[in-house]
Design a protein around this motif. Sequence first.
Motif, PDB file in Angstrom:
ATOM      1  N   ARG A  35      18.178 -79.137  25.857  1.00 33.05           N
ATOM      2  CA  ARG A  35      19.333 -78.246  25.881  1.00 33.05           C
ATOM      3  C   ARG A  35      18.984 -76.870  25.336  1.00 33.05           C
ATOM      4  O   ARG A  35      19.464 -75.853  25.841  1.00 33.05           O
ATOM      5  N   LEU A  38      17.213 -75.083  28.067  1.00 33.85           N
ATOM      6  CA  LEU A  38      18.116 -74.687  29.145  1.00 33.85           C
ATOM      7  C   LEU A  38      19.021 -73.540  28.725  1.00 33.85           C
ATOM      8  O   LEU A  38      19.338 -72.662  29.537  1.00 33.85           O
ATOM      9  N   ASP A  42      19.139 -70.210  30.836  1.00 35.75           N
ATOM     10  CA  ASP A  42      20.376 -69.673  31.406  1.00 35.75           C
ATOM     11  C   ASP A  42      20.627 -68.247  30.943  1.00 35.75           C
ATOM     12  O   ASP A  42      21.109 -67.410  31.711  1.00 35.75           O
ATOM     13  N   ARG A  63      17.011 -79.401  34.112  1.00 41.93           N
ATOM     14  CA  ARG A  63      18.433 -79.721  33.996  1.00 41.93           C
ATOM     15  C   ARG A  63      18.697 -81.143  34.492  1.00 41.93           C
ATOM     16  O   ARG A  63      19.507 -81.880  33.907  1.00 41.93           O
TER      17      ARG A  63
END
Length: 858
Positions: A35, A38, A42, A63
């Motif tokens: 996470r 990611l 992002d 993901r």
Amino acid sequence: MAPEELCQRAVREAEAPLQPADEMALLRDRLDSLRAFLRDADRKRRASNGFGGVSRDCVRRTRGVAFDAEDALDDLIFHHQVSLKSQEYQSSVRYFIGFVTRIIARRGLSGQIERIKGMIDQISENQWYGMHEDTPSVTPTSSITAIAAWQDDMENTVFDKDLEILKGMLANEYEDSRHQRFISIVGESGAGKNTLVKLICNQISTKMDVVIRCDMQPGSSIGDLLTNVYQMALRQSADQCYELEVEKAGIDSIGDKIRGLLSRKRYLLILGGISSKSTLNFVRASLPDNNGNGSRVMLILDTASEEVACHANTMNREGFNGVHLMTRLDQAKSMQLFYWKVLRKAQYEPWLLAYEKRRNQEQEVHQGGYHSMRRNQKEEEQEHRDNNVQSCVHNVTGGCPMAIMLLAGLLRFKENPVQWDAVMHPSGYHYQQQQLGRTRRGMETIFWTSFEDLPDDLKSCFLYLAANDTCQDADEIVRMWIAEGFIINKSPHHRKTLEEVGHDYLKELVLRCLVELEETKPNGSVGVVRVHRSLFGFLQSEITEAGFMEIVHDVDVHDVLVPSPSVRRLCVQSDKSTMNTTHHKFPKLRSFICRVDEKLHDEAAAQQRWKKRVHDDLKFLRWSKFLRVLSVNGLRLVELPDELGDMIHLRYMHLDCPDLHCLPPGIGRLINLQTLNISNTQVEEIDQSFWKIKTLRHVLAKSLALPAMCDDNDDEEAGSELQTLHGVKPVASGSEEWSPLDNNMTRSLRSLEMHGFKHVKHGGPAFEAALRNMHLLGHLSLQGDDIPSCVFTEPSLQCLQTMELSGNVKWDDIVLPMTDRPLRNVRPNLVQIKMNDGAISNMPQSIKQQLKEILVQG
């Protein structure tokens, strides 16, 4: 060896390859790493407006692995809780069947976890290769979550000139101005049209008999719009018998109904979303002929609909121009709006006084009143800062009010001036502006900067609002956030509930201007919110890119339920009323949100469907064992599958289905259920086992019978978290009992709404005793023959903020205690009491005097 010992040994040996606690801890650690990667990916994607091919593929695979890890973690929890639940089985055959099934499933899950570990290790080795091409962006300074005094009552003076112009258009002092007028407010999205309308309504609503605000939603028909207008007008009308008169007269046309209802009233009709001249013609034809009382129709239009504004102007008398164009703000107004939003009331008012004083002095110097202005060093420094802010704000936002509000909302959570410089300094915000300005507008740039500044858990909460582009109830939003696991109580020493933390999240989104506050509750808390239309597109693009949620619009639901089986959150928004059984499975689904607008269907077609027994069902959800949120609105559900009880992850269930009359007995197996909302169904009874769910927090119904007193009260945790109990009615009991809502179930209750209470039949003394123990109760709505006097006199109910009482009040039992201790001292938090006319007319003058500021007839 005894059979029981053999069984226990077999369980230990079978489950030895997979220890839930160890595997959960390991998976959570790996998942946290994924996470974090990611989140960084992002952020880089948003800053650079997309990825290259290698980077996009790397993020997509990462993901997918993160989602698989979440599934495995939920699967572990699922099997662990099923294992604990199975110990309650009495049948040995049933137990061993479940035992074998769990062994197979857990061994398969163990292999799946090993595969996930391998993929995570592989990604960890190669992730930097996939991401090294991306240009690093500036990391925003972290926000603070101080939201005290979040709603300062300050008057917005930025639109004063626009307000005066529109008030002149609305006025009817002269004979010529008393004819019906069509007024159009035209401007780009984010120009402040809705803000201006709210200011107008606040100032002139008392001068109108009826004020109607209605937006025409995309995909809706003129019939839907007129129906909404009629219903809103009817609610505000003092003529409660009008519906009966219409039925007797046989009037079917919605236009005729509107004309008859508004013919003798002075009304202000505010309409948004009118995109064609033909729609406007239908609206005009449905309104009363010019009745000469100063009624007005106000249109809120984007610049793309300027043709509609010109057409509306032709409906006015010659010589009157009803078109008002909203333009962007100049530098001075931009700075004033910026400071109005970024500063608190105690800071803004002194600044505004000093700023206006300085402007007046400059004007007098310019006119020759002064030869020079004497200022001290502090005043000169303030003027220098204001000039810098004025120039910077206007350059960044272009004078667009929505962009200014977003920027101010972002900087409100920064320490002034150090963190402001980190955002607006050339090395900070302007760097991002330079990188993004080629392809994005200024408002979009500010939006993404503000989005990046949100804490990670608040990002997920904000993205969840993309499921609905209309107004949303704050309480329901927060409950869905909690069910999804987005709400984290980081300050347990403050003893805040998850709901209170969730409302703090909403307040922060409102302060950041990412969410609009549409309504507040009587106690001042957040009531209804919505995402501004100019920001909604950005939100939907993000949920698509991040794989957060899939939204389906305006097609037949039966044809639409074919997204990827790996979809995690599915939102269906349809103008079709059919959702027959589908054979598609969604094994990874966490949220299913369905909004079917049945108002768009022909009534005759609906009756034909009913005659043919064509109903919807949710059987396709039987394979969605990870489901946490189920929210259904408008479907013709008559029953739910009993397999729903096997979805032990389910935490939130909202069924807005008027045809539903019963819930399956298996609902008592939902051991993690927190919220059940069946307020728009015909369900009147629930299986007794439902009330034993330990996690239950909110139950909202229409006319739900409380269960009879149960002899088995051994489980003290059952219902101990219950906070909301709405739409319930008691069952008959003796004078010593009234329901199983004993002290354990009511000690956490914050809101109670009960009707049909009979003092003798339902154990009045016992109910009063239970009521005195509801120390946290903030809202009480009680309808019955006798209202307990303790609601006014009991000192332990000091948390009460709002009351709605319908029934006989024994004022003699209340007057005497109030003589020694005024109501304000007994109820220091009370802000509203709603009572019927009969109770108010019988109220002693001494009590009425104390309640005059908070008493509402209803």
